[in-house]
Enzyme design. Structure first.
Site, PDB file in Angstrom:
ATOM      1  N   ASP A 512      21.888  60.464  19.277  1.00  0.00           N
ATOM      2  CA  ASP A 512      21.988  61.659  20.057  1.00  0.00           C
ATOM      3  C   ASP A 512      23.471  62.074  20.187  1.00  0.00           C
ATOM      4  O   ASP A 512      24.346  61.280  19.523  1.00  0.00           O
ATOM      5  CB  ASP A 512      21.688  61.342  21.515  1.00  0.00           C
ATOM      6  CG  ASP A 512      21.485  62.472  22.371  1.00  0.00           C
ATOM      7  OD1 ASP A 512      21.383  63.790  21.997  1.00  0.00           O
ATOM      8  OD2 ASP A 512      21.246  62.022  23.873  1.00  0.00           O
ATOM      9  N   GLU A 515      26.478  66.434  17.366  1.00  0.00           N
ATOM     10  CA  GLU A 515      26.726  67.475  16.921  1.00  0.00           C
ATOM     11  C   GLU A 515      28.156  67.580  16.203  1.00  0.00           C
ATOM     12  O   GLU A 515      28.471  68.541  15.331  1.00  0.00           O
ATOM     13  CB  GLU A 515      26.709  68.655  17.931  1.00  0.00           C
ATOM     14  CG  GLU A 515      25.292  68.992  18.335  1.00  0.00           C
ATOM     15  CD  GLU A 515      24.632  67.836  19.204  1.00  0.00           C
ATOM     16  OE1 GLU A 515      23.434  67.623  19.077  1.00  0.00           O
ATOM     17  OE2 GLU A 515      25.374  67.003  19.976  1.00  0.00           O
ATOM     18  N   ASP A 610      17.139  68.822  24.926  1.00  0.00           N
ATOM     19  CA  ASP A 610      16.864  68.847  26.364  1.00  0.00           C
ATOM     20  C   ASP A 610      16.329  69.989  26.982  1.00  0.00           C
ATOM     21  O   ASP A 610      16.839  70.798  27.733  1.00  0.00           O
ATOM     22  CB  ASP A 610      18.557  68.603  26.905  1.00  0.00           C
ATOM     23  CG  ASP A 610      18.898  67.417  26.569  1.00  0.00           C
ATOM     24  OD1 ASP A 610      18.171  66.353  26.159  1.00  0.00           O
ATOM     25  OD2 ASP A 610      20.202  67.343  26.669  1.00  0.00           O
TER      26      ASP A 610
END
Length: 928
Positions: A512, A515, A610
C-alpha cells in the site's frame, strides 16, 4: 507560413520524395500534394465544415463581433477542432498572452460546471512545427530527421529530432521520436525486439513533410486511425506534445481514473500521475496507464500505448481528437491493430508482458479490516466465518497489526497470538496476508530498528539533492523511502521479509501507500528550487504540484531522478515483493498493490483503493475492474461493501453479490465503523452472502482456466460486453454488466430498494445459470426479478463451463466432483476447456505439470478430450453433466456406448449424474 501538406508515403511502397534507401541518391519528386489541414478527413466533410463556419462567421459579423475580429484563418477552425495552445490551469488566458505564443484567441461561452469547455487560445493552421528533412529505409522500418526552424514557446526546445519507425509485426507498429543529438530518459521496461520488418502489415503509414505529420490507416477499411497533422508537434526538454484526430468517440483506458468505462470526449482531460487520494471523479489516482483502446465504426478496434512514465495528461475533445502532453522522456508509441478488441489487448500484452498465473487460493474470498484491534479479534472473525460455513480462503490484517506502524514488526501485546492465528489458518487450508508500506520509520534509536539502520548503511533510500535520505511522514511518523530502482534494495527487502516470515509465516503481501504516499508535500524540508520540482509546465495534477502528497521530484534514485521514476514506484516495489515471495515460499507469489504501471500484471494484482460505502462506489467498481483488464492486470477488485463510511445491510448484500464476481474478491473495512463481514448481518442477508460465495467457489475451475488463458495469451478475465459483440453498438457504452470470459454474463443490482434489474442481452440464446431456462434475445434490454437473495447470472449459448461442488476453501473445493454445464447453441453445438494443476507451484504450464481438457458438443454427442495430463487430474472426478437447451426429451443416454440413467426437465435441461469419471480420462456421452 505553409499550410499543412500531406505527401503520400506508404509502408508498402515508399514514395520517392520522402524515403531514400540508405546510401542511395534522392529520387525525383513525387505524385503531388493535398493542402487540406485535416488530412484524410475527406473533401465532403471539409466542405460541410467550411460552409457551416462561413454561415456562423457571417452571423457574428452581422451582430457585431465582441472585441477585435479574429484573423480569418482562426475563424475557419471549428470549435471542436480547436487544439489548446495555452493549457496551463493556473493562468487566466488573455488575448495578449495567447497571441504572444502566436495562437488564435476567440472567447467562448463559459463551460458547464466541472467541464473545461472550448479553449479560448488555440493553434492556427499555419503554426510553426517540425519539418521532415529526411526519411530512409532500414531493416526494420524507417529512420528520419525532424527539424524545427522556429523556436516554440517552452524553454529548452529541441530543434532536431530523430524519428524511428519499426513495422514490428503485421498488427503492431512502433514509432519513437526523441532528441537526435542527446540521450534522454527512457522507461526501463523490457520490450520485445524484432529482427525483421513485418511482411504484410494490415496498416499503411503516410507522412506530411512540412510541417511534419503522420497518417495511419487500416488497409482493409481505409479508416484513419491517427492523423497528427491536426496540431503542431512540440518537443522541449520538459514539455512534449503531440495531437491526433480519432476515428470515433468510443475510447477506453487511460487510467487510473474513476469514470465510466467509455470516456467522454467533451473537453475532458485525464491526468496520469500516481497519487494517494480516495477514488474521486476527475482526479489523478493511484496508477498510471498511458494506453487507450479505440472502437472504430463496424466493430474493428485498435490500441495506442505511449511508453512514458513522466507526469502526463491526455486531453480529449469532441472533434474527435486527442492530445498527449508529458513533461519528460521521449514519445515512444506502440500501435496495435487488432482488428478486434480482444486481439488488441493480447497484442498490448505481447509488449508489456502477460500477467502471472495466480495461486488458486488467490481466487477465493478474502476478508480484512483496519481496526480488528487485536489478533484475537481477527481470529474471532475467522471462527465466526467457519461456524456459519461461509467460504473464506484468506484472512488479512491492515496496519494495526504493526508495532507503531513500523514495517516488519507486530504488536506483541495486542497481536501476541498472531503466529498462532496464522498456524491455525494453515491447518484449515487458509492463508494469511498482511500489509506493508514503503515508508521506513527513521526516528528509532540507532540499533533498535534493523530495517532502517541496514537500509541507511547500504544507501538504499531516496536521497535529497544534497545526498541525504529524504525524510517524509507516513503512518509511523517520519520515514525514509526505499529505492526500489536499486537492485540492492530488492535484496534488503527480501532479508527483511525473511526475518519477519520466521515469526509470522505469511502467504501473501499487500503493498500500500506506494505512489509513494507522503503526508507532507515533498519532504520535512520542502523541495529545493529548480525545474524538477517546479517544471515549466505542470499537468492538471490534484494539488497543482508534482510533489503534492508525495516526495520531491528532484529526489535521487539509483536509476534516475524521482521526476522520471515516480509513476514506476509501485511497479518496482511489486517486482521486488514478488521476487522475495518466490524465494521465501518457493511457490507462486500473491501480491496486491495500490499503485500500478504497465507490465505490473507480471508481478501483482490491484485493488481499486479507498472507496466509500455508497451505491455509486459499487457501480464505479465495474468500469474500474474492466479498465484494469485492458491494462493487463486481470487480478483486480474493489473493497466489497466499501472501505470508508458505514454500509447498510442492503448495500452490503448487493455488493457481496457483485464482489463475488470480481476476479479478486475482498471485503475490507476501515476502523471506527461497524463490522461488515458476512457474519454480522441478519440470517437472511448472511445466507444470501454465503450462497453467492458458494456460487463463486463452484465456478473456480472456470475462473482458474480464464486466468490461465490470461497468463498464456493475454485474454481478459472480467470482460466488457463489446469485446464479444463488437459490431453491436448497443454494447459500446455498457458498464453496469460484464462477462467472465466469453460466456458468463453478470447483471448485478446497483440501486437501493428494488427487486428487479434490467440488463442488455446481445442477440442469441442465454441460459439462466441456476435453472438452465433459456431466453432468446434479439439484442434487447430485459427486466428480470432480483430479490435481495438473487444475483442474475446467464450463460451464453455455445459455452461449456467446468464447475465444482463448492467447499468453504479452494483447497476443500479442489477435491470435490466436477459438474460440467453445457449451454447448447441454436445449432446444438458447444465448446469449453479446463486447465488444472496443483494450484500453487511455479511455472506449471511452462514445465508441463498440468492437465488441459477440451470439451465439445456436436450432433448430440458430448466429448471430453484430454490434450495434456498430470497426476493432479487423476485425483478429480467428473460427477455430473448438465446440458441446457436439449430440444427434445431423449429416449436414452449412452456413456462410452453404455446406457446411463438421466433426468430431463420441461425447461429442456438434460442432467446425467453419478458419472464418477476420472478427469484424466477422455470420454463421450450421447443422447438419442
Amino acid at each position: 507560413m505553409k499550410s499543412y501538406q500531406k505527401l503520400t508515403t506508404t509502408v508498402a511502397q515508399p514514395a520517392a520524395q520522402c524515403v531514400e534507401e540508405e546510401g542511395a541518391t534522392p529520387a525525383p519528386p513525387g505524385r503531388g500534394k493535398l493542402t487540406s489541414w485535416w488530412v484524410g478527413s475527406g473533401l465532403l466533410v471539409t466542405a460541410v465544415l467550411l460552409s457551416t463556419i462561413t454561415v456562423w462567421v457571417l452571423r457574428q459579423v452581422s451582430r457585431g463581433w465582441p472585441g477585435p475580429t479574429p484573423p480569418p484563418e482562426c475563424l475557419l477552425v471549428p470549435e471542436s477542432h480547436r487544439f489548446d495552445c495555452y493549457p496551463e490551469r493556473s493562468v487566466v488566458v488573455t488575448q495578449e498572452l495567447c497571441e504572444s505564443r502566436g495562437c488564435c484567441f476567440i472567447e467562448s461561452p463559459p463551460p458547464v460546471e466541472g467541464k473545461q469547455g472550448v479553449p479560448w487560445c488555440f493553434y492556427p493552421p499555419d503554426f510553426p512545427s517540425y519539418n521532415l528533412e529526411s526519411l530512409n529505409w532500414t531493416a526494420l522500418g524507417m529512420v528520419g530527421l525532424l527539424v524545427r526552424k522556429q523556436k516554440a514557446y517552452y524553454p529548452h526546445d529541441i530543434e532536431v529530432l530523430r524519428l524511428d519507425v519499426e513495422f514490428e509485426t503485421d498488427t503492431r507498429l512502433h514509432i519513437k521520436i526523441t532528441d537526435a543529438a542527446n540521450p534522454r530518459y527512457e522507461v526501463p521496461l523490457d520490450v520485445p525486439r524484432v529482427t525483421k520488418r513485418a511482411e504484410n502489415p494490415i496498416y499503411s503509414l503516410d507522412f506530411s513533410r512540412s510541417p511534419f505529420g503522420m497518417l495511419l490507416r487500416r488497409k482493409a477499411t481505409g479508416t484513419v486511425l491517427l492523423n497528427t497533422t491536426v496540431a503542431p508537434l512540440i518537443f522541449a526538454d520538459q514539455f512534449l506534445q503531440i495531437s491526433t484526430s480519432l476515428p470515433s468517440r468510443f475510447l477506453y483506458g487511460l487510467g487510473e481514473h474513476r469514470s465510466t468505462l467509455l470516456h467522454s470526449l467533451d473537453w475532458n482531460t485525464l491526468t496520469l500521475w500516481a497519487r494517494d487520494v480516495p477514488p474521486t471523479e476527475s482526479f489523478n489516482l493511484y496508477g498510471a496507464h498511458p494506453f487507450y483502446l479505440m472502437m472504430e465504426q463496424g466493430g474493428d478496434a485498435h490500441g495506442v500505448f505511449l511508453l512514458n512514465s513522466n507526469a502526463m495528461e491526455v486531453a480529449l475533445q469532441p472533434a474527435p481528437g486527442l492530445t498527449w502532453r508529458t513533461i519528460g522522456g521521449v514519445l515512444d508509441f506502440y500501435i496495435f491493430l487488432g482488428p478486434d478488441p480482444n486481439m488488441v489487448i493480447q497484442q498490448y500484452q505481447q509488449v508489456i508482458g502477460f500477467p502471472a498465473m495466480p495461486p488458486l487460493w488467490a481466487l477465493g474470498f478474502h476478508l480484512c479490516r483496519w481496526g480488528y484491534g487485536s489478533s484475537n479479534e481477527t481470529w474471532q472473525t475467522v471462527r465466526a466465518m467457519r461456524n456459519y460455513q461461509i467460504p473464506q480462503d484468506a484472512q488479512w490484517n491492515d496496519i494495526d497489526y504493526m508495532d507503531g506502524y513500523r514495517d516488519f514488526t507486530f504488536d506483541h501485546e495486542k497481536f501476541a497470538s498472531l503466529p498462532s492465528l496464522v498456524e491455525d489458518l494453515h491447518k484449515h487450508g487458509q492463508r494469511y496476508v498482511m500489509i506493508l508500506d514503503p515508508g521506513i520509520s527513521s526516528t528509532n534509536p540507532h540499533g533498535s530498528y534493523w530495517p532502517f539502520d541496514e537500509g541507511l548503511r547500504r544507501g538504499l533510500f531516496l536521497n535529497t539533492t544534497q545526498g541525504q535520505p529524504l525524510i517524509g511522514k507516513v503512518w509511523p511518523g517520519f520515514t525514509a523511502f526505499a529505492d526500489f530502482s536499486n537492485p540492492d534494495t530488492h535484496q534488503w527487502w527480501l532479508e527483511n521479509l525473511q526475518r519477519f516470515h520466521a515469526h509470522v509465516p505469511f502467504d501473501g503481501l499487500w503493498i500500500d501507500m506506494n505512489e509513494p504516499s507522503n503526508f507532507m508535500d515533498g519532504s520535512e524540508d520542502g523541495c529545493p528550487p529548480g525545474e524538477l520540482d517546479s517544471p515549466p509546465y505542470t499537468p492538471a495534477i490534484l494539488g497543482n504540484s508534482i510533489s503534492a502528497k508525495t516526495v520531491c521530484a528532484s529526489a535521487k534514485q539509483k536509476a534516475s531522478v524521482h521526476y522520471n521514476l515516480h509513476n514506476l514506484y509501485g511497479l518496482m516495489e511489486a517486482k521486488a515483493t514478488a521476487s522475495a515471495l518466490i524465494q521465501i515460499l518457493g511457490k507462486r507469489p500473491f501480491v496486491i498493490s495500490r499503485s500500478t504501471f504497465p507490465s505490473q500484471g507480471r508481478y501483482s494484482g490491484h485493488w481499486l483503493g479507498d472507496n466509500r460505502s455508497q451505491w455509486k462506489d459499487m457501480y464505479y467498481s465495474i468500469p474500474g475492474l474492466l479498465s484494469f483488464g485492458l491494462f493487463g492486470i486481470p487480478l483486480v477488485g474493489a473493497d466489497i461493501c466499501g472501505f470508508s463510511g458505514s454500509t447498510s445491510e442492503e448495500l452490503c448484500t448487493r455488493w457481496m453479490q457483485l464482489g463475488a464476481f470480481y476476479p479478486f474478491a475482498r471485503n475490507h473495512n476501515t476502523q471506527n465503523e461497524k463490522a461488515q463481514d458476512p457474519t454480522v448481518f441478519s440470517p437472511a442477508a448472511r445466507t444470501a452472502m454465503k450462497d453467492v460465495l458458494l456460487t463463486r467457489y463452484s465456478l473456480l475451475p472456470f475462473l482458474y482456466t480464464l486466468f490461465h488463458r490470461a497468463h498464456l495469451q493475454g485474454d481478459t478475465v472480467a470482460r466488457p460486453l463489446f469485446f464479444e459483440f463488437p459490431q453491436d453498438e448497443a454494447t459500446l457504452e455498457l458498464d453496469r454488466q460484464f462477462l467472465w470470459g466469453r460466456s458468463l454474463l453478470v447483471t448485478p443490482v446497483l440501486e437501493p430498494g428494488v427487486d428487479s434489474v434490467s440488463g442488455y442481452f446481445p442477440r442469441g440464446v442465454w441460459y439462466d445459470f441456476y435453472t438452465g431456462s433459456s431466453v432468446n434475445s434479439s439484442g434487447e434490454i430485459l427486466k428480470m426479478s432480483a430479490p435481495l437473495e438473487r444475483l442474475n447470472l446467464h450463460v451464453r449459448e455455445g459455452a461449456i463451463l467446468p464447475t465444482q461442488k463448492p467447499g468453504t476453501t479452494s483447497e476443500a473445493t479442489r477435491g470435490n466432483p466436477l459438474c460440467i454445464i453445457v449451454a447448447l447453441s441454436s445449432n446444438a453445438t458447444a465448446w469449453g476447456d479446463l486447465f488444472w494443476d496443483d494450484g500453487e507451484s511455479l511455472d506449471t504450464f511452462e514445465q508441463g505439470n498440468y492437465s488441459y481438457i477440451m470439451f465439445n458438443v456436436t450432433q448430440n454427442v458430448f466429448t471430453s478430450t484430454v490434450l495434456h495430463t498430470s497426476t493432479e487430474a487423476t485425483e478429480v472426478t467428473i460427477g455430473t453433466l448438465s446440458i441446457f437447451g436439449v430440444q427434445e426429451p431423449p429416449s436414452k443416454v449412452l456413456l462410452d456406448g453404455k446406457e446411463k440413467p438421466f433426468s430431463y426437465l420441461d425447461n429442456q435441461v438434460l442432467t446425467v449424474s453419478n458419472l464418477g469419471l476420472s478427469l484424466s480420462q477422455g470420454f463421450s456421452l450421447q443422447w438419442l
